[in-house]
Scaffold this motif. Structure first.
Motif, short mmCIF file in Angstrom:
data_model
loop_
_atom_site.label_atom_id
_atom_site.label_comp_id
_atom_site.label_asym_id
_atom_site.label_seq_id
_atom_site.Cartn_x
_atom_site.Cartn_y
_atom_site.Cartn_z
N TYR A 58 0.85 -1.19 0.00
CA TYR A 58 0.00 0.00 0.00
C TYR A 58 0.88 1.24 0.00
O TYR A 58 1.82 1.33 0.79
N SER A 59 0.56 2.18 -0.87
CA SER A 59 1.32 3.43 -0.92
C SER A 59 0.67 4.36 -1.93
O SER A 59 -0.38 4.06 -2.50
N SER A 60 1.33 5.48 -2.15
CA SER A 60 1.00 6.36 -3.27
C SER A 60 2.20 6.31 -4.19
O SER A 60 3.33 6.57 -3.76
N SER A 61 1.97 5.96 -5.43
CA SER A 61 3.07 5.74 -6.36
C SER A 61 2.96 6.64 -7.60
O SER A 61 1.89 6.70 -8.22
N PRO A 62 4.06 7.30 -7.96
CA PRO A 62 4.02 8.10 -9.19
C PRO A 62 3.85 7.22 -10.43
O PRO A 62 3.23 7.62 -11.41
N ARG A 63 4.36 6.00 -10.37
CA ARG A 63 4.29 5.10 -11.52
C ARG A 63 2.87 4.55 -11.73
O ARG A 63 2.52 4.17 -12.83
N ASP A 64 2.09 4.53 -10.64
CA ASP A 64 0.71 4.04 -10.74
C ASP A 64 -0.31 5.17 -10.61
O ASP A 64 -1.51 4.91 -10.56
N GLY A 65 0.14 6.41 -10.50
CA GLY A 65 -0.76 7.56 -10.53
C GLY A 65 -1.29 8.03 -9.18
O GLY A 65 -2.01 9.01 -9.12
N ASN A 98 -8.83 2.89 2.42
CA ASN A 98 -10.19 3.10 1.93
C ASN A 98 -10.58 4.58 1.91
O ASN A 98 -11.33 5.00 1.03
N ARG A 99 -10.05 5.36 2.85
CA ARG A 99 -10.33 6.81 2.87
C ARG A 99 -9.60 7.56 1.76
O ARG A 99 -10.04 8.61 1.33
N THR A 100 -8.46 7.03 1.33
CA THR A 100 -7.61 7.78 0.39
C THR A 100 -7.50 7.13 -1.00
O THR A 100 -6.86 7.69 -1.88
N LEU A 101 -8.12 5.98 -1.18
CA LEU A 101 -8.02 5.24 -2.45
C LEU A 101 -8.37 6.13 -3.64
O LEU A 101 -9.37 6.83 -3.64
N GLY A 102 -7.50 6.12 -4.63
CA GLY A 102 -7.73 6.88 -5.85
C GLY A 102 -7.18 8.29 -5.81
O GLY A 102 -7.18 8.98 -6.83
N ALA A 103 -6.71 8.76 -4.64
CA ALA A 103 -6.11 10.09 -4.57
C ALA A 103 -4.87 10.13 -5.47
O ALA A 103 -4.13 9.15 -5.56
N LYS A 104 -4.66 11.23 -6.12
CA LYS A 104 -3.54 11.38 -7.05
C LYS A 104 -2.20 11.51 -6.32
O LYS A 104 -2.14 11.85 -5.15
N TYR A 105 -1.13 11.28 -7.06
CA TYR A 105 0.22 11.44 -6.54
C TYR A 105 0.53 12.93 -6.41
O TYR A 105 0.20 13.73 -7.28
N ASP A 106 1.21 13.31 -5.34
CA ASP A 106 1.49 14.71 -5.04
C ASP A 106 2.93 15.08 -5.41
O ASP A 106 3.84 15.03 -4.58
N TRP A 107 3.13 15.47 -6.67
CA TRP A 107 4.45 15.87 -7.12
C TRP A 107 4.94 17.12 -6.40
O TRP A 107 6.12 17.23 -6.06
N PHE A 125 2.23 11.74 -1.56
CA PHE A 125 3.41 11.05 -2.06
C PHE A 125 3.66 9.89 -1.12
O PHE A 125 3.06 9.77 -0.05
N CYS A 126 4.56 8.98 -1.49
CA CYS A 126 4.67 7.69 -0.81
C CYS A 126 4.93 7.78 0.68
O CYS A 126 4.21 7.17 1.49
N SER A 127 5.95 8.51 1.09
CA SER A 127 6.30 8.54 2.51
C SER A 127 5.26 9.31 3.32
O SER A 127 5.02 8.98 4.49
N GLU A 128 4.64 10.29 2.72
CA GLU A 128 3.53 10.99 3.38
C GLU A 128 2.40 10.02 3.67
O GLU A 128 1.89 9.95 4.79
N TRP A 129 2.02 9.25 2.65
CA TRP A 129 0.92 8.30 2.81
C TRP A 129 1.27 7.25 3.87
O TRP A 129 0.46 6.96 4.76
N CYS A 130 2.46 6.69 3.80
CA CYS A 130 2.87 5.65 4.75
C CYS A 130 2.90 6.18 6.18
O CYS A 130 2.39 5.53 7.10
N PHE A 131 3.50 7.34 6.40
CA PHE A 131 3.57 7.91 7.74
C PHE A 131 2.16 8.14 8.29
O PHE A 131 1.86 7.79 9.44
N ASN A 132 1.30 8.75 7.47
CA ASN A 132 -0.07 9.03 7.92
C ASN A 132 -0.80 7.75 8.30
O ASN A 132 -1.52 7.71 9.30
N ALA A 133 -0.64 6.70 7.50
CA ALA A 133 -1.31 5.43 7.78
C ALA A 133 -0.78 4.78 9.06
O ALA A 133 -1.56 4.28 9.87
N ILE A 134 0.52 4.81 9.25
CA ILE A 134 1.14 4.18 10.42
C ILE A 134 0.82 4.94 11.70
O ILE A 134 0.49 4.34 12.72
N LYS A 135 0.89 6.26 11.64
CA LYS A 135 0.76 7.09 12.84
C LYS A 135 -0.65 7.70 13.01
O LYS A 135 -0.87 8.43 13.97
N ASN A 136 -1.56 7.40 12.07
CA ASN A 136 -2.90 7.98 12.11
C ASN A 136 -2.79 9.51 12.26
O ASN A 136 -3.29 10.10 13.21
#
Length: 154
Positions: A58-65, A98-107, A125-136
């Motif tokens: 699970y992440s936000s990926s520039p390669r997957d949009g 589920n709350r963020t699914l489909g959100a675009k990548y943040d260049w 962006f990836c690390s933003e998404w991961c940190f938010n998910a881990i730390k709520n």
């Protein structure tokens, strides 16, 4: 119970453009990691008595949009480093996904790590998404994959 990991990408991408992106991210974030995922390990049956780990990532990926879940072989230690996540549940990750699914990548947010520009709240962006998910949290916009490696390393 599923095992959860912070998976940190240090590999070489297939395309020249993606390798350039990775090098630029590593240069500006001063580390070896250009991307991160939250990996949930599952055992999948391959034969009558043969079970092998697979990873739903699970992440936000520039390669997957943007925000997505994808099966990735993060067990390849030439491309990925894994940090076990303690006190994080699959339910927690799925709820944020589920709350963020489909959100675009943040260049612009990626540039914000370097230049201190605040992120666009509807993109990740990836690390933003991961940190938010881990730390709520909503403070992940401050961190790169290399920052997360330091924060979550035991």
């Amino acid at each position: 119970m599923a095992k959860l990991y912070l998976a940190l990408y240090k590999g070489k991408a297939k395309s020249r453009f993606e390798r350039l992106q990775d090098k630029i991210i590593c240069l500006f974030t001063k580390g070896q990691y250009s991307h991160c995922e939250i990996a949930i390990e599952r055992l999948e049956q391959w034969g009558q008595y043969d079970y092998r780990p697979v990873y739903d990532c699970y992440s936000s990926s520039p390669r997957d949009g943007g925000v997505r879940c994808k099966r990735i072989n993060v067990a390849d230690s030439t491309k990925w480093d894994l940090i076990p996540l303690e006190n994080v549940t699959e339910t927690q990750i799925n709820a944020y996904f589920n709350r963020t699914l489909g959100a675009k990548y943040d260049w612009w947010g990626v540039l914000g790590i370097v230049f201190g520009i605040k992120q666009k709240r509807s993109k990740y962006f990836c690390s933003e998404w991961c940190f938010n998910a881990i730390k709520n949290s909503n403070n992940g916009w401050r961190f790169s994959p290399n920052d997360l490696a330091i924060i979550f390393k035991k």
